[in-house]
Design a protein around this motif. Structure first.
Motif, PDB file in Angstrom:
ATOM      1  N   LEU A 177      16.533  -5.763  51.662  1.00 56.24           N
ATOM      2  CA  LEU A 177      16.709  -4.475  52.337  1.00 56.24           C
ATOM      3  C   LEU A 177      15.668  -3.486  51.828  1.00 56.24           C
ATOM      4  N   GLY A 178      14.769  -3.052  52.719  1.00 56.11           N
ATOM      5  CA  GLY A 178      13.616  -2.276  52.292  1.00 56.11           C
ATOM      6  C   GLY A 178      13.673  -0.793  52.588  1.00 56.11           C
ATOM      7  N   ASP A 179      13.558   0.019  51.527  1.00 57.59           N
ATOM      8  CA  ASP A 179      13.323   1.454  51.677  1.00 57.59           C
ATOM      9  C   ASP A 179      11.814   1.624  51.775  1.00 57.59           C
ATOM     10  N   ALA A 195      28.016  -0.433  54.480  1.00 57.77           N
ATOM     11  CA  ALA A 195      28.115  -1.093  55.779  1.00 57.77           C
ATOM     12  C   ALA A 195      27.664  -2.550  55.705  1.00 57.77           C
ATOM     13  N   VAL A 196      26.582  -2.815  54.970  1.00 56.22           N
ATOM     14  CA  VAL A 196      26.005  -4.153  54.964  1.00 56.22           C
ATOM     15  C   VAL A 196      26.891  -5.162  54.238  1.00 56.22           C
ATOM     16  N   VAL A 197      27.454  -4.776  53.079  1.00 53.12           N
ATOM     17  CA  VAL A 197      28.244  -5.758  52.315  1.00 53.12           C
ATOM     18  C   VAL A 197      29.551  -6.129  53.018  1.00 53.12           C
ATOM     19  N   ARG A 198      29.899  -5.404  54.058  1.00 54.36           N
ATOM     20  CA  ARG A 198      31.075  -5.791  54.847  1.00 54.36           C
ATOM     21  C   ARG A 198      30.801  -7.014  55.709  1.00 54.36           C
ATOM     22  N   VAL A 199      29.515  -7.260  55.999  1.00 52.59           N
ATOM     23  CA  VAL A 199      29.187  -8.356  56.919  1.00 52.59           C
ATOM     24  C   VAL A 199      28.320  -9.435  56.283  1.00 52.59           C
ATOM     25  N   VAL A 200      27.703  -9.142  55.136  1.00 52.41           N
ATOM     26  CA  VAL A 200      26.880 -10.121  54.424  1.00 52.41           C
ATOM     27  C   VAL A 200      27.257 -10.084  52.950  1.00 52.41           C
ATOM     28  N   PRO A 201      27.488 -11.230  52.321  1.00 50.28           N
ATOM     29  CA  PRO A 201      27.855 -11.235  50.898  1.00 50.28           C
ATOM     30  C   PRO A 201      26.774 -10.591  50.036  1.00 50.28           C
ATOM     31  N   ALA A 202      27.176  -9.827  49.040  1.00 50.40           N
ATOM     32  CA  ALA A 202      26.223  -9.133  48.175  1.00 50.40           C
ATOM     33  C   ALA A 202      25.261 -10.094  47.498  1.00 50.40           C
ATOM     34  N   GLU A 203      25.729 -11.316  47.189  1.00 49.45           N
ATOM     35  CA  GLU A 203      24.868 -12.269  46.509  1.00 49.45           C
ATOM     36  C   GLU A 203      23.744 -12.775  47.402  1.00 49.45           C
ATOM     37  N   ALA A 204      23.826 -12.509  48.702  1.00 51.68           N
ATOM     38  CA  ALA A 204      22.760 -12.904  49.627  1.00 51.68           C
ATOM     39  C   ALA A 204      21.827 -11.739  49.944  1.00 51.68           C
ATOM     40  N   LEU A 205      21.962 -10.636  49.214  1.00 51.68           N
ATOM     41  CA  LEU A 205      21.167  -9.441  49.474  1.00 51.68           C
ATOM     42  C   LEU A 205      20.224  -9.130  48.308  1.00 51.68           C
ATOM     43  N   ALA A 206      19.089  -8.529  48.643  1.00 53.85           N
ATOM     44  CA  ALA A 206      18.136  -8.064  47.640  1.00 53.85           C
ATOM     45  C   ALA A 206      17.755  -6.627  47.970  1.00 53.85           C
ATOM     46  N   GLY A 207      17.401  -5.874  46.947  1.00 52.30           N
ATOM     47  CA  GLY A 207      16.936  -4.503  47.144  1.00 52.30           C
ATOM     48  C   GLY A 207      15.426  -4.429  47.019  1.00 52.30           C
ATOM     49  N   HIS A 208      14.785  -3.787  47.993  1.00 43.44           N
ATOM     50  CA  HIS A 208      13.322  -3.656  48.014  1.00 43.44           C
ATOM     51  C   HIS A 208      13.008  -2.162  48.133  1.00 43.44           C
ATOM     52  N   TYR A 209      12.778  -1.525  46.990  1.00 40.42           N
ATOM     53  CA  TYR A 209      12.672  -0.066  46.974  1.00 40.42           C
ATOM     54  C   TYR A 209      11.282   0.396  46.557  1.00 40.42           C
ATOM     55  N   HIS A 210      10.617   1.081  47.467  1.00 43.25           N
ATOM     56  CA  HIS A 210       9.359   1.722  47.117  1.00 43.25           C
ATOM     57  C   HIS A 210       9.675   2.971  46.292  1.00 43.25           C
ATOM     58  N   ASP A 211       8.690   3.387  45.498  1.00 39.78           N
ATOM     59  CA  ASP A 211       8.967   4.444  44.516  1.00 39.78           C
ATOM     60  C   ASP A 211       8.219   5.740  44.812  1.00 39.78           C
ATOM     61  N   THR A 212       7.991   6.007  46.077  1.00 37.84           N
ATOM     62  CA  THR A 212       7.227   7.186  46.480  1.00 37.84           C
ATOM     63  C   THR A 212       7.800   8.478  45.906  1.00 37.84           C
ATOM     64  N   ALA A 213       9.112   8.601  45.940  1.00 35.91           N
ATOM     65  CA  ALA A 213       9.765   9.824  45.462  1.00 35.91           C
ATOM     66  C   ALA A 213      10.340   9.669  44.057  1.00 35.91           C
ATOM     67  N   GLY A 214      10.052   8.549  43.404  1.00 35.78           N
ATOM     68  CA  GLY A 214      10.516   8.358  42.035  1.00 35.78           C
ATOM     69  C   GLY A 214      12.000   8.061  41.904  1.00 35.78           C
ATOM     70  N   ARG A 215      12.622   7.546  42.974  1.00 36.51           N
ATOM     71  CA  ARG A 215      14.055   7.269  42.920  1.00 36.51           C
ATOM     72  C   ARG A 215      14.383   5.777  43.014  1.00 36.51           C
ATOM     73  N   ALA A 216      13.390   4.916  42.893  1.00 39.67           N
ATOM     74  CA  ALA A 216      13.640   3.485  43.050  1.00 39.67           C
ATOM     75  C   ALA A 216      14.638   2.958  42.023  1.00 39.67           C
ATOM     76  N   LEU A 217      14.493   3.365  40.774  1.00 40.90           N
ATOM     77  CA  LEU A 217      15.407   2.869  39.741  1.00 40.90           C
ATOM     78  C   LEU A 217      16.831   3.360  39.980  1.00 40.90           C
ATOM     79  N   ALA A 218      16.978   4.588  40.433  1.00 40.92           N
ATOM     80  CA  ALA A 218      18.313   5.105  40.752  1.00 40.92           C
ATOM     81  C   ALA A 218      18.916   4.326  41.922  1.00 40.92           C
ATOM     82  N   ASN A 219      18.086   3.933  42.869  1.00 41.26           N
ATOM     83  CA  ASN A 219      18.578   3.148  44.001  1.00 41.26           C
ATOM     84  C   ASN A 219      18.938   1.723  43.575  1.00 41.26           C
ATOM     85  N   ILE A 220      18.227   1.202  42.603  1.00 40.78           N
ATOM     86  CA  ILE A 220      18.598  -0.093  42.027  1.00 40.78           C
ATOM     87  C   ILE A 220      19.959   0.017  41.357  1.00 40.78           C
ATOM     88  N   ASP A 221      20.195   1.108  40.640  1.00 36.78           N
ATOM     89  CA  ASP A 221      21.486   1.297  39.968  1.00 36.78           C
ATOM     90  C   ASP A 221      22.643   1.299  40.970  1.00 36.78           C
TER      91      ASP A 221
END
Length: 297
Positions: A177-179, A195-221
């Motif tokens: 899932l890409g920001d 919304a997403v984890v209701r239809v797809v198991p969390a273990e099948a998901l990955a986070g893809h966060y760009h850090d333009t605004a410096g919030r990527a680590l917070a979004n990972i959390d």
């Protein structure tokens, strides 16, 4: 109790390098991929089987995949259509990646096709993959602009969930899932994941966060709280998207590593900090950049 085991999925050799204006030699791409594998990263996206007309930097995709020492890591490559898929499957890839955008505007800007057309095309590619891919080759799906689009504005979480469910149901083992523009707030990521984890198991998901605004680590959390345990990152923060103005690049692999370790997580493959630092130095050397210059991308 949720698992403390996490994985960093390295995208630097593909997503990080694909938009560089000066062609990078196959030897340098192979060396960077080898360095990342040597640092302990188990899965590395290193190539894109696209038309050289549109992405000249990836014209040597087959040479790069074939040039990496077998077994060094599981190599992934992007395949946007059936032609790219066939070319990729002729190499020793361990995983293929397909992609789709969550909005009409980004889909047309990025691939010159409507969202409906993109859905049809990706389903066709997945069907071909399922029919022809060798046993053991995995399939990864990307969804771009999961919180906001540079053309269409805020993205409805329900639309992201619809597309994630479609990709998962069609046969993707994993969905990233890409920001894409890197401006998402944790609250936006939480609404999207709700919304997403209701239809797809969390273990099948990955986070893809760009850090333009410096919030990527917070979004990972936030993503960790929702059960995600796979996070994309790019060595030295390389990358960006030509269709996402202002998006300076993916979150830095070293930053993600340090952050997850500090929070007490165990990283798959046990990558070492010294090896990652060495790979980052190599990336900067290849691109002719000095320490810290990556921030200007």
């Amino acid at each position: 109790m949720m698992s403390k085991a996490v994985e960093i999925f390295e995208v630097g050799p593909r997503d990080g390098l694909q938009n560089e204006p000066a062609f990078i030699s196959s030897e340098d791409k192979i060396a960077l991929t080898q360095a990342l594998a040597g640092a302990g990263l188990r899965r590395i996206e290193c190539a894109s089987f696209v038309s050289p007309k549109w992405v000249p930097q990836m014209a040597d995709a087959a040479q790069v995949v074939e040039g990496v020492t077998p077994g060094a890591a599981q190599l992934y490559a992007l395949a946007p259509n059936n032609r790219g898929l066939q070319a990729a499957l002729a190499t020793p890839v361990g995983g293929l990646c397909v992609f789709i955008a969550a909005t009409e505007g980004f889909s047309r800007a990025n691939t010159n096709i409507s969202l409906a057309g993109a859905v049809e095309r990706v389903q066709d590619v997945i069907a071909t993959f399922r029919a022809e891919a060798p046993e053991g080759v995995r399939l990864r799906g990307y969804i771009s602009c999961v919180t906001e689009c540079p053309y269409d504005g805020p993205v409805a979480p329900s639309e992201v969930a619809r597309l994630a469910e479609l990709l998962h149901g069609a046969g993707c083992d994993e969905i990233s899932l890409g920001d894409t523009i890197g401006t998402a707030y944790p609250e936006q990521v939480a609404r999207m994941l709700e919304a997403v984890v209701r239809v797809v198991p969390a273990e099948a998901l990955a986070g893809h966060y760009h850090d333009t605004a410096g919030r990527a680590l917070a979004n990972i959390d936030v993503s960790l709280d929702y059960g995600l345990r796979i996070f994309d990152a790019s060595i030295a923060g390389l990358g960006g998207c030509p269709y996402a103005p202002g998006a300076k690049g993916n979150v830095d692999t070293e930053l993600v590593y340090a952050h997850l370790i500090a929070r007490g997580y165990d990283i798959s493959g046990a990558p070492d900090r010294a090896g990652l630092a060495q790979a980052a130095r190599l990336a900067r050397k290849i691109l002719g950049r000095t320490e810290g210059a990556i921030d200007a991308i």
